[in-house]
Design an enzyme around this catalytic site. Structure first.
Site, mmCIF file in Angstrom:
data_model
loop_
_atom_site.group_PDB
_atom_site.id
_atom_site.type_symbol
_atom_site.label_atom_id
_atom_site.label_comp_id
_atom_site.label_asym_id
_atom_site.label_seq_id
_atom_site.Cartn_x
_atom_site.Cartn_y
_atom_site.Cartn_z
ATOM 1 N N THR A 90 0.878 -1.182 0.000
ATOM 2 C CA THR A 90 0.000 0.000 0.000
ATOM 3 C C THR A 90 0.907 1.222 0.000
ATOM 4 O O THR A 90 1.650 1.435 0.958
ATOM 5 C CB THR A 90 -0.885 0.020 1.262
ATOM 6 O OG1 THR A 90 -1.639 -1.186 1.297
ATOM 7 C CG2 THR A 90 -1.834 1.220 1.235
ATOM 8 N N LYS A 165 -7.704 1.438 -3.038
ATOM 9 C CA LYS A 165 -7.317 1.011 -1.677
ATOM 10 C C LYS A 165 -7.460 2.160 -0.667
ATOM 11 O O LYS A 165 -8.037 1.987 0.408
ATOM 12 C CB LYS A 165 -5.860 0.522 -1.721
ATOM 13 C CG LYS A 165 -5.219 0.248 -0.383
ATOM 14 C CD LYS A 165 -5.678 -1.033 0.236
ATOM 15 C CE LYS A 165 -5.123 -1.221 1.635
ATOM 16 N NZ LYS A 165 -5.661 -2.369 2.312
ATOM 17 N N LYS A 240 -1.385 5.191 8.627
ATOM 18 C CA LYS A 240 -0.634 5.275 7.354
ATOM 19 C C LYS A 240 -1.598 5.447 6.177
ATOM 20 O O LYS A 240 -1.425 6.329 5.339
ATOM 21 C CB LYS A 240 0.200 3.998 7.170
ATOM 22 C CG LYS A 240 0.837 3.897 5.786
ATOM 23 C CD LYS A 240 1.381 2.501 5.496
ATOM 24 C CE LYS A 240 1.718 2.369 4.009
ATOM 25 N NZ LYS A 240 2.142 1.058 3.613
HETATM 26 P P1 NAD Z 1 5.937 -5.699 7.287
HETATM 27 O O1 NAD Z 1 6.674 -4.538 7.844
HETATM 28 O O2 NAD Z 1 5.647 -6.879 8.141
HETATM 29 O O3 NAD Z 1 6.723 -6.246 5.974
HETATM 30 C C1 NAD Z 1 7.470 -5.461 5.094
HETATM 31 C C2 NAD Z 1 8.774 -6.201 4.822
HETATM 32 O O4 NAD Z 1 9.535 -5.480 3.859
HETATM 33 C C3 NAD Z 1 9.640 -6.326 6.076
HETATM 34 O O5 NAD Z 1 9.895 -7.703 6.343
HETATM 35 C C4 NAD Z 1 10.911 -5.567 5.719
HETATM 36 O O6 NAD Z 1 12.091 -6.128 6.259
HETATM 37 C C5 NAD Z 1 10.903 -5.650 4.202
HETATM 38 N N1 NAD Z 1 11.714 -4.627 3.565
HETATM 39 C C6 NAD Z 1 11.817 -3.309 3.900
HETATM 40 N N2 NAD Z 1 12.687 -2.695 3.070
HETATM 41 C C7 NAD Z 1 13.134 -3.634 2.212
HETATM 42 C C8 NAD Z 1 14.078 -3.618 1.136
HETATM 43 N N3 NAD Z 1 14.707 -2.493 0.788
HETATM 44 N N4 NAD Z 1 14.317 -4.764 0.468
HETATM 45 C C9 NAD Z 1 13.678 -5.913 0.837
HETATM 46 N N5 NAD Z 1 12.789 -6.012 1.847
HETATM 47 C C10 NAD Z 1 12.527 -4.874 2.528
HETATM 48 O O7 NAD Z 1 4.596 -5.106 6.668
HETATM 49 P P2 NAD Z 1 3.287 -5.931 6.215
HETATM 50 O O8 NAD Z 1 2.303 -5.935 7.326
HETATM 51 O O9 NAD Z 1 3.732 -7.212 5.574
HETATM 52 O O10 NAD Z 1 2.719 -4.926 5.100
HETATM 53 C C11 NAD Z 1 3.299 -4.842 3.806
HETATM 54 C C12 NAD Z 1 2.464 -3.889 2.978
HETATM 55 O O11 NAD Z 1 1.117 -4.372 2.910
HETATM 56 C C13 NAD Z 1 2.384 -2.473 3.550
HETATM 57 O O12 NAD Z 1 2.427 -1.559 2.482
HETATM 58 C C14 NAD Z 1 1.028 -2.458 4.260
HETATM 59 O O13 NAD Z 1 0.458 -1.158 4.317
HETATM 60 C C15 NAD Z 1 0.220 -3.374 3.351
HETATM 61 N N6 NAD Z 1 -0.920 -4.036 4.012
HETATM 62 C C16 NAD Z 1 -0.778 -4.589 5.242
HETATM 63 C C17 NAD Z 1 -1.870 -5.212 5.837
HETATM 64 C C18 NAD Z 1 -1.742 -5.846 7.212
HETATM 65 O O14 NAD Z 1 -2.796 -6.169 7.795
HETATM 66 N N7 NAD Z 1 -0.532 -6.063 7.735
HETATM 67 C C19 NAD Z 1 -3.088 -5.286 5.160
HETATM 68 C C20 NAD Z 1 -3.190 -4.750 3.878
HETATM 69 C C21 NAD Z 1 -2.086 -4.122 3.322
#
Ligand code: NAD
Length: 294
Positions: A90, A165, A240
């Site tokens: 997102t 979204k 966010k």
């Molecule tokens: P998260 O922080 O658990 O996962 C993100 C991952 O990206 C982390 O493991 C981090 O180490 C990795 N990362 C960061 N920089 C990086 C790089 N340069 N290279 C490689 N990996 C890198 O977050 P999440 O909960 O998995 O959410 C991911 C996305 O999905 C976000 O944009 C969030 O807004 C969206 N989202 C989350 C949810 C939820 O319920 N958690 C629901 C819908 C959408």
């Protein structure tokens, strides 16, 4: 479908189960995460190049737009001819369009495809994808959406997935606050919470927040409220997404007063109070503990 080679960047709370589901469906998935995390059935790569160079499809699932831009720039350099880039993070609409332009310039199809459904949906393979990109790019991505999710809507050109979204989550944030403040008012009017649910869930005040994710513990289907407001969908993630919708509203000069107020309430809750790490439905105990003077 013929097994594909997939590069998956960002194996966090959402990315890890999504990548695991693709592997379980028979695809060869190589993953990379700066934190060194991996997922079941997924081969771990040491860097972005190793994760994407053989891939037919590269999927990113990252925290925000600036990280996406940086990762996409590196990824695009190493992708093989004919590969497809799908971003499921997102992010702001601008970063999604910028990533799509960069991919297109390098000759790749791309889709912005943020998801709804949370960690539970990611694990169960029941996410909803809202996608922006060309018809060809969407058609190529759809079989993978079908593995990771239950529904994929092609919303329009690049950025349209992110637009859908943030509009959805602006409604969700405002509706959750409205539902919570109505419960807090009902309490002070000595209206039983179960009765309140029975009426509203079958009346014109019904919503996903009330009916499917009720913020009052012990009322309605099981939700984070029944688990001490452990997320679920954390208040800081709602903050966010509300920030992204206000950023977009400013960019196109749209009047979104409820969205702006929802952003301010979640900002206070997360940054000035004890909301960080709690589910976004914990707005109910926050409001219950207050009166009109604060
Ligand atoms: P998260 O922080 O658990 O996962 C993100 C991952 O990206 C982390 O493991 C981090 O180490 C990795 N990362 C960061 N920089 C990086 C790089 N340069 N290279 C490689 N990996 C890198 O977050 P999440 O909960 O998995 O959410 C991911 C996305 O999905 C976000 O944009 C969030 O807004 C969206 N989202 C989350 C949810 C939820 O319920 N958690 C629901 C819908 C959408």
């Amino acid at each position: 479908m013929t097994p594909l080679t997939i590069g998956f960047i960002g194996l966090g709370n959402m990315g890890a189960p999504m990548a695991a589901n693709l592997a379980a469906a028979g695809h060869r998935v190589t993953g990379y995460d700066v934190a060194g995390t991996t997922a079941e059935g997924v081969t771990q790569a040491g860097d972005i190049e190793a994760a994407v160079k053989e891939a037919d499809v590269v999927i990113t699932m990252l925290p925000n737009g600036s990280i996406l831009r940086q990762v996409a720039a590196q990824t695009i350099t190493h992708m093989k001819a004919g590969a497809l880039l799908i971003d499921c993070s997102t992010v702001d609409v601008e970063s999604a369009r910028n990533t799509s332009e960069a991919a297109e310039k390098a000759g790749f199809l791309s889709v912005d495809a943020p998801v709804s459904g949370g960690i539970g949906g990611a694990s169960a393979g029941t996410l909803t994808f809202m996608a922006g990109g060309s018809v060809d790019a969407f058609a190529k991505a759809q079989p993978l959406f079908d593995i990771m999710g239950q529904k994929a809507v092609h919303c329009g050109e690049a950025g349209a997935g992110q637009a859908a979204k943030i509009c959805n989550n602006m409604i969700l944030g405002a509706t959750m606050i409205a539902t919570c403040e109505a419960f807090a008012l009902a309490d002070k009017l000595d209206l039983d919470r179960q009765k309140m649910f029975d009426v509203v869930s079958t009346s014109s005040g019904f919503s996903w927040s009330m009916n499917n994710y009720c913020p009052a513990p012990g009322v309605g289907p099981t939700s984070p409220a029944d688990n001490g407001y452990k997320p679920g969908f954390a208040a800081e993630l709602m903050l966010k997404d509300l920030g992204l919708s206000q950023q977009a509203a400013e960019a196109v000069n749209a009047d979104t007063p409820m969205g702006a107020l929802a952003l301010e309430l979640y900002r206070q809750f997360v940054e000035d109070e004890d909301g960080r790490g709690k589910d976004f439905s914990a707005m109910l105990p926050r409001l219950s503990a207050r009166n009109r003077d604060g």
